[in-house]
Design an enzyme around this catalytic site. Structure first.
Site: not given
Ligand code: LLP
Length: 422
Positions: A344, A373, A275
Site C-alpha cells: 500500500c 541486494y 571485495e
Molecule cells: N565493501 C564494502 C566495505 C562495502 O560497503 C560494499 C557495499 C562492498 C564491498 C560491495 O560493494 P559491491 O561490489 O556490491 O558494489 N544496496 C545497494 C548497494 C549498497 C552497497 C553497500 N556496500 C544497492 O542495492 O544498490
C-alpha cells in the site's frame, strides 16, 4: 539468458525450465544460477592470475548460506559487516583466515566474536574503533591485524545513496589521520596495523574513479614503506557495476579493472584483496513473480505482481532500473504498464511506463538483476513473509531458503501477558 529482452517464450536458467520450476515452488521466489556465479568468480580469478590476490565476497549482497557455500568452494572469502554475516560465512564453510571485517559501527562484542573466529583483518574506520579494537584484542590475548580504511575523497559517479568514498561520507578516515595512526602505532600494541583499505561506492561503471582511489592508496603505501612501515595487504574494496539494462549499461571489463590494479599497485609484494558483491551475483539472479491482475487505471495500466517493494527494494529506494521479462508463448501485442506490487504505497513500483507484451493474470514475470541486494534487503512490510530462494545448477534446483511461514514471521511476538519492571 538469451532471446528477446522482454518476451522469453521458453525461458530456462541454468538448464531449469522456469515454468516447470514455478509449478514446484510457488511464486514469488528468487532463483540464482550457480553456473553464472561460478563464471563471474572464475573470470575474475583468471584476470588476477599471477597476483597474490584474495576475493572476499561482500556478504551483504547475497547472504544466503547456499550461495556463500558455493563461494567457499571456489576459494572466495568474505567481507563482513556484522556478527550475523560472520556467523553465516562461518556456517557456509568460509574460513576466518579469509574474512575481512568492515563497517563504521563494530561493537566490542562483534570484535570479540571476530577474533574468536580467527578473522583475518579488521578494516578500521575511526580512531575510536582502533582504541576499542586495542582493548578487545588485549582482553582476548591476541594481536589483531588491521587495515586503515582510507577515505580517498573520490567521486565514484554513482547513486548518492551508494557512494562511500567522498570526504562528506561517513566511511574511513582521511590520509592525514591514517598517517598519524601509523606514526603512533605504539599506542596500540595489540593491534598490528599493516593494511590499507578503500571502498568508494557501488554500481560503478567507469574505471577512472577506481584508478584514482587506487593511485591514492598506492602513493600512501609507498610513503609508508619509505618510512619503514610494512604493509602486508591492500584492499581495493568492491563496487564493480553490472548491466541492469541489457545492451545499455556498459560494465567495466574485469581485465581492465585488474589492469588498473596491476598498474597502480606495481611492485607491491603483499596481498591484494578485492571485495566484490554485486558483480559476482546480481546478474545470476532473477525474481520470479506472477501477474495477479491487470488493472486499467484512468491514466495508466497497471501490471499488479505478487512480488512487492518489500521483496526487492532497489526500485523504490534508488529508482533503480531492472529489466523485466514476461514468460509466455509469444505473439501478443505490446502494451505499456506501470509494474507494481500489492503493497500500500505508490513507491511500490518496479517500473513505470514499461513497454512489455500484453499480459494477463497468471503470466510469469521475471525481474532480472535481482541476485544482489534483493533478498538481502527484503523485509516483512505489509506482513508479507520473506521469499523462498532457489539455487539452480545444471538442470537441477535446490531450495536454499524456504518461504517464511506466517507463524515464523511472528514467532518472536507475544501478547503482553507477562509484564516486567526494568
Ligand atoms: N565493501 C564494502 C566495505 C562495502 O560497503 C560494499 C557495499 C562492498 C564491498 C560491495 O560493494 P559491491 O561490489 O556490491 O558494489 N544496496 C545497494 C548497494 C549498497 C552497497 C553497500 N556496500 C544497492 O542495492 O544498490
Amino acid at each position: 539468458m538469451t532471446g528477446n529482452p522482454t518476451c522469453m517464450p521458453s525461458a530456462s536458467l541454468d538448464g531449469v525450465d522456469l515454468h516447470a520450476l514455478s509449478a514446484c515452488v510457488p511464486t514469488p521466489f528468487y532463483a540464482y544460477s550457480a553456473d553464472a556465479i561460478r563464471r563471474r568468480v572464475e573470470g575474475l580469478q583468471r584476470a588476477l592470475a599471477g597476483l597474490d590476490a584474495q576475493l572476499c565476497f561482500a556478504v551483504k549482497a547475497n547472504p544466503n548460506i547456499g550461495v556463500l557455500h558455493l563461494m567457499a568452494g571456489l576459494g572466495v572469502g568474505a567481507d563482513i559487516v556484522s556478527a550475523g554475516e560472520l556467523w553465516r560465512a562461518r556456517r557456509a564453510g568460509i574460513p576466518g583466515s579469509s574474512i575481512v571485517f568492515s563497517g563504521v559501527g563494530k561493537t566490542a562484542d562483534e570484535m570479540a566474536a571476530a577474533i574468536d573466529a580467527g578473522v583475518w583483518k579488521f578494516n578500521v574506520e575511526s580512531a575510536d574503533e582502533l582504541s576499542l579494537l586495542q582493548a578487545v584484542a588485549r582482553a582476548c590475548g591476541v594481536v589483531a591485524h588491521a587495515a586503515v580504511r582510507v577515505n580517498p575523497d573520490v567521486d565514484a559517479r554513482t547513486h548518492a545513496k551508494i557512494s562511500t568514498g567522498k570526504a562528506e561520507n561517513k566511511f574511513g578516515v582521511d590520509i592525514d589521520e591514517a598517517r598519524r595512526w601509523f606514526a603512533d602505532a605504539a599506542h596500540w600494541p595489540d593491534v598490528r596495523l599493516d593494511g590499507l583499505h578503500a571502498h568508494i561506492g557501488s554500481q560503478i561503471l567507469e574505471l577512472a574513479p577506481f584508478e584514482q582511489a587506487m593511485s591514492r592508496l598506492a602513493a600512501f603505501w609507498r610513503e609508508l614503506a619509505a618510512a619503514g612501515h610494512r604493509i602486508a595487504s591492500i584492499d581495493v574494496g568492491g563496487g564493480l557495476g553490472v548491466a541492469y539494462r541489457a545492451g545499455m549499461d556498459r560494465p567495466i571489463d574485469p581485465a581492465d579493472y585488474v589492469g588498473a590494479i596491476r598498474r597502480q599497485l606495481h611492485g607491491f609484494d603483499g596481498r591484494i584483496v578485492l571485495e566484490p558483491g554485486r558483480y559476482l551475483v546480481a546478474e545470476a539472479g532473477v525474481l520470479v513473480t506472477r501477474v495477479v491482475r491487470v488493472k486499467a487505471g484512468r491514466e495508466r495500466e497497471f501490471l499488479v505482481l505478487d512480488a512487492a517493494m518489500n521483496d526487492l527494494q532497489r526500485p523504490a529506494l534508488y529508482d533503480a532500473w531492472h529489466d523485466i521479462h514476461v514468460l509466455h508463448e509469444g505473439g501478443r501485442p505490446r502494451a505499456r504498464y506501470d509494474v507494481v506490487g500489492p503493497v500500500c504505497e505508490t513507491g511500490d513500483t518496479f517500473a513505470r511506463d514499461r513497454d512489455l507484451p500484453r499480459c494477463e493474470a497468471g503470466d510469469l514475470v521475471l525481474i532480472a538483476g535481482a541476485g544482489a541486494y534483493g533478498a538481502s534487503m527484503s523485509s516483512n512490510y505489509n506482513s508479507r513473509p520473506l521469499l523462498a530462494e532457489v539455487l539452480l545448477d545444471e538442470g537441477r534446483y535446490a531450495v536454499v531458503r524456504r518461504r517464511q511461514s506466517l507463524a515464523q514471521m511472528a514467532e518472536n511476538e507475544h501478547l503482553p501477558t507477562a509484564w516486567s519492571v526494568a
